[in-house]
Design a protein around this motif. Sequence first.
Motif, short mmCIF file in Angstrom:
data_model
loop_
_atom_site.label_atom_id
_atom_site.label_comp_id
_atom_site.label_asym_id
_atom_site.label_seq_id
_atom_site.Cartn_x
_atom_site.Cartn_y
_atom_site.Cartn_z
N SER A 513 0.86 -1.18 0.00
CA SER A 513 0.00 0.00 0.00
C SER A 513 0.89 1.23 0.00
O SER A 513 2.10 1.13 0.24
CB SER A 513 -0.90 0.00 1.24
N ASP A 514 0.31 2.38 -0.28
CA ASP A 514 1.07 3.62 -0.10
C ASP A 514 1.39 3.74 1.39
O ASP A 514 0.50 3.63 2.24
CB ASP A 514 0.24 4.82 -0.54
N ALA A 515 2.67 3.98 1.72
CA ALA A 515 3.06 3.94 3.12
C ALA A 515 4.39 4.64 3.35
O ALA A 515 5.11 4.99 2.40
CB ALA A 515 3.14 2.49 3.59
N VAL A 516 4.71 4.81 4.64
CA VAL A 516 6.01 5.33 5.07
C VAL A 516 6.78 4.18 5.69
O VAL A 516 6.23 3.39 6.47
CB VAL A 516 5.83 6.47 6.09
N ILE A 517 8.06 4.07 5.35
CA ILE A 517 8.90 3.03 5.94
C ILE A 517 9.24 3.46 7.37
O ILE A 517 9.85 4.51 7.58
CB ILE A 517 10.20 2.83 5.13
N ILE A 518 8.83 2.67 8.35
CA ILE A 518 9.08 3.03 9.75
C ILE A 518 10.13 2.13 10.39
O ILE A 518 10.57 2.41 11.51
CB ILE A 518 7.78 2.98 10.58
N MET A 519 10.53 1.06 9.69
CA MET A 519 11.55 0.18 10.27
C MET A 519 12.25 -0.62 9.17
O MET A 519 11.60 -1.13 8.25
CB MET A 519 10.92 -0.81 11.26
N THR A 520 13.58 -0.67 9.25
CA THR A 520 14.37 -1.60 8.44
C THR A 520 15.29 -2.35 9.38
O THR A 520 15.41 -2.00 10.57
CB THR A 520 15.20 -0.85 7.39
N THR A 521 15.93 -3.40 8.91
CA THR A 521 16.83 -4.19 9.76
C THR A 521 18.19 -4.32 9.08
O THR A 521 18.29 -4.35 7.85
CB THR A 521 16.26 -5.60 10.01
N LYS A 522 19.21 -4.41 9.91
CA LYS A 522 20.56 -4.61 9.38
C LYS A 522 20.69 -5.96 8.70
O LYS A 522 21.52 -6.15 7.81
CB LYS A 522 21.58 -4.50 10.50
N MET A 556 15.88 -2.26 -0.14
CA MET A 556 15.93 -1.31 -1.26
C MET A 556 15.45 0.09 -0.88
O MET A 556 15.49 1.00 -1.71
CB MET A 556 15.06 -1.84 -2.41
N VAL A 557 14.97 0.28 0.36
CA VAL A 557 14.44 1.59 0.78
C VAL A 557 15.04 1.97 2.12
O VAL A 557 15.70 1.16 2.79
CB VAL A 557 12.90 1.56 0.89
N LYS A 558 14.80 3.23 2.54
CA LYS A 558 15.33 3.73 3.80
C LYS A 558 14.19 4.11 4.74
O LYS A 558 13.09 4.43 4.30
CB LYS A 558 16.22 4.95 3.55
N GLU A 559 14.47 4.09 6.03
CA GLU A 559 13.48 4.52 7.02
C GLU A 559 13.10 5.97 6.78
O GLU A 559 13.95 6.81 6.48
CB GLU A 559 14.03 4.35 8.44
N VAL A 563 6.66 5.51 0.18
CA VAL A 563 6.66 4.66 -1.02
C VAL A 563 5.24 4.48 -1.53
O VAL A 563 4.27 4.60 -0.79
CB VAL A 563 7.27 3.27 -0.72
N LYS A 564 5.12 4.20 -2.80
CA LYS A 564 3.84 3.92 -3.43
C LYS A 564 3.61 2.41 -3.46
O LYS A 564 4.57 1.62 -3.41
CB LYS A 564 3.81 4.47 -4.86
N LYS A 565 2.35 2.04 -3.56
CA LYS A 565 2.03 0.62 -3.69
C LYS A 565 2.78 0.03 -4.89
O LYS A 565 2.78 0.61 -5.97
CB LYS A 565 0.52 0.45 -3.88
N GLY A 566 3.43 -1.12 -4.66
CA GLY A 566 4.17 -1.79 -5.73
C GLY A 566 5.65 -1.47 -5.74
O GLY A 566 6.43 -2.13 -6.45
N THR A 567 6.07 -0.46 -4.95
CA THR A 567 7.50 -0.14 -4.88
C THR A 567 8.27 -1.32 -4.31
O THR A 567 7.85 -1.93 -3.32
CB THR A 567 7.72 1.10 -3.99
N VAL A 568 9.42 -1.65 -4.91
CA VAL A 568 10.22 -2.77 -4.43
C VAL A 568 10.86 -2.39 -3.09
O VAL A 568 11.55 -1.37 -2.98
CB VAL A 568 11.32 -3.16 -5.44
N LEU A 569 10.63 -3.22 -2.07
CA LEU A 569 11.15 -2.95 -0.73
C LEU A 569 12.36 -3.82 -0.40
O LEU A 569 13.34 -3.34 0.18
CB LEU A 569 10.05 -3.21 0.32
N LEU A 570 12.26 -5.11 -0.73
CA LEU A 570 13.33 -6.06 -0.43
C LEU A 570 13.56 -6.97 -1.63
O LEU A 570 12.62 -7.25 -2.39
CB LEU A 570 12.96 -6.94 0.78
N LYS A 571 14.81 -7.44 -1.74
CA LYS A 571 15.13 -8.48 -2.71
C LYS A 571 15.87 -9.59 -1.97
O LYS A 571 16.60 -9.33 -1.00
CB LYS A 571 15.99 -7.94 -3.84
N PHE A 572 15.66 -10.83 -2.40
CA PHE A 572 16.33 -11.95 -1.74
C PHE A 572 16.54 -13.08 -2.75
O PHE A 572 15.87 -13.14 -3.79
CB PHE A 572 15.52 -12.44 -0.53
N ASP A 573 17.47 -13.95 -2.42
CA ASP A 573 17.78 -15.11 -3.28
C ASP A 573 17.10 -16.32 -2.65
O ASP A 573 17.63 -16.94 -1.73
CB ASP A 573 19.29 -15.31 -3.36
#
Length: 618
Positions: A513-522, A556-559, A563-573
Motif C-alpha cells: 500500500s502507499d506507506a512510510v517506511i518506519i523500520m528496516t533491519t541490518k 531497497m528503501v530507507k526509514e 513509497v507507493k504501492k508496488g514499490t520494491v522494498l526487499l530483494k532476496f535469493d
Amino acid sequence: MQNYDELVRYIEKYIDGFANVKSVTHCATRLRIQINNPSKVNIDKLKAHQLILGAVFRGNELQLVIGPDVPKVYAIFSQELDKTESDPSKRDTSEEIKAKKSLKDYGEIIVDFISGTFVPVLPILVAAGLVSAVLNIAVTFGGLPTKSGTYTILNAVNNAGFYFLPIFLGGSAARKLGIDSMMGMFLGAILVSKSIDGIANLSFLGMSVPQTTYNTTTIPVILGVLFMALIDKGVDKHIPKEVKFFVKPLLVILITVPITLIFLGPIGSELGNWIAAGLSFMYEHLGWISVGIMGAVTPLLVMTGTNQALFPLVFAMMAKFNYDSFVLPGMLAANTAIGAAALAIFIQEKDANKKALALSSGITGVMGITEPSIFGVLINYRSAFLGAMAGGGIAGVFAGLVQLKQYAVVSPGIAAIPTFIPTDGSGLNSNFWFSILTILIAVIGSFTFTTVLARRKVRKDKVAKANASMKIFAPLSGKVIPLQSVKDEMFSQKMMGDGLAVEPITDTVCAPSDAVIIMTTKTNHAIGLRTDNGVELLIHVGIDTVQLNGQNMQTMVKEGEHVKKGTVLLKFDSEAIRKAGYELTTPVIVTNMNDGHNVFSQTVQDEVSCGDYLYSTN
C-alpha cells in the motif's frame, strides 16, 4: 434483585419530575404515563437505562417497556406521584390548559380510552380464563365430578370473572375518565343485578325499558360511564360544597341509570352484536386471509398500542359465540412468532448483554407477553421484525384455514394452550392439536426467516465494511498460508499481530500500500511500514532468517521514505536461502491492533500475485 426505587428516581429525573405527570397506568409489561409537556421528556436517556427495554410516545402518553415486573415499578411510581398530587403547588398545569384549547387526534383519544379501560381488568380475565381451562382439563381428564364442591368453587371463580365484567369495566372506565371509580362499579352492579339483567316488561316513569342482557358485556357499561362522567362534571359545578357529598352521587346515579337502561345500554348491546356480526362477515368472506393478516400485523399493532383497541371485538365474539376465531388465533401465531424471532437473535448475536435480553424476552414472547421482545429486540433488528411478521402471517393463515378457536380471553401463547380445549367436555379434539401446530409453524417459520435474514444482513455488512476498509495487498507472489500454520509461535499465536502469510515463488517484496517506511533491519530480513491510513504492517521474510545476518537479502528503501504501492522494498535469493535450510514463509501482519486496526476479511484465493488483494483491516 433489581432496584426499582432507583429506576423510578431515574424516570422522574428524565420526565422533568412528577409535576409533569398527569396520570399513570400500566399493562402487562408497559408503564403508561400521561405527560403534561412531552417536550420536557428526555426519551433518549430513558431508553439508555438497562431496565427500560423501550420507550415510545403515543400522543401525550409515554410508554416505558419494563417487562413482567412493571406492577412493582407502577406501585413505587404511584406512591411518589401521590405525594406530588397531594400538594397542588407542585403541579404543572400550564400544558394541560393549553391541551384543552387545542384539537386532538380523536383516533388516539379513543384508543387511549379503550386501552386505559381494558388493561387494568386483564388480570381478572386472565385468571378466570386459565381457571376455566384448568377446570376443563380436570373434568375431562381428571374425572372431577361436576357436582363436587371443588368444581362448584372453581366454576364460580371462572363465571364471576366474566359475569361481573361490567362492574370491573365500570370502575376502570370511571377512573380513566377522572371520576369516582366506585360510582362506575355501582353502575355496572346495577346492570348485572338479577332484577334488571335480561328482565322483560320493565318500565321507568311510564317509559318502557328494553329487555337487555348485560352480564359479560362491555360496551353498555362503557357508554353508561361516559354519560355518567358528563353528568358528574356538570353537577359538580352547580352543587354547593356543603351538600355535595350526599347530593352529587344521588343526582348522578338517578340521572345515569334510567338513561343507560332506556337508551345507552340497548344501543351498546346492539353495537356489540353488530361488531360480532361484522367480524363474522369478515371471517366468512376473507376467511383464513383475515387471520393471516392479524398474525402478520400484530407486531405493528403492539408497537403503536392499537392492539388494545381489539378487546371490544374479542369480547363481542365471546359474548355471542363463546369463542373467538379471529383476533386471538391470529395473535397466537403472532406472539409465538415474535418470541421465536427474539430467540433467533439470541443465537446470532455475539454481544453478551444483547444475547441475555434476546433470550429472556424471547421466552416471555412465546409464552404470550411480547412487549419486551418487540421493544427490546425486534425494533433494533429489522431481520427479526420481518421474520416475526412472516412467521406470524403464515401461521395465522393456517389457523384461519383450520378455523382455530380460543375459548377464553387469555394472552395467546404457550401458556394459553389449555384455553384451546373446547368447554363442552369433548376433550383434546382437533382444535387443541391445531393450536399446537399453529405454534410450531409460527416458531419454525419466524426462527427460520429471522436467521436467514440476519445472516444475509451480516454478509451485507461485511461487504460494506470491506468496501469502506483499508485493503492490504499481497507484497509478493506465492501460496497463501493461514497465520496459524506458520512454524513460529510468535506469528502462529498472533503475539505480534494478525494477518496472513505467503510462501513466495518470486524473489521480490513490494509495498502492499502507499506507506512510510518506519523500520528496516541490518539483517535485511524484515521491514515495517505505516500506511497513509495509520495501519502499521510488518513483513517478515522467512522463518529464523535473521540468523543469515543479511546474506542473500537486500533492503531497497530507507526509514522515513514514503513509497507507493508496488514499490520494491526487499530483494532476496530464494534458492540460496532454501539451500541454507531456511523456510521462506513470509508473514504479513498488522502490528497496531490495539489502535483498532483489526483484520476482519481476507482473500479466498489459495495463491496470489504481487498486488492482489490479501486482507482488509479497519
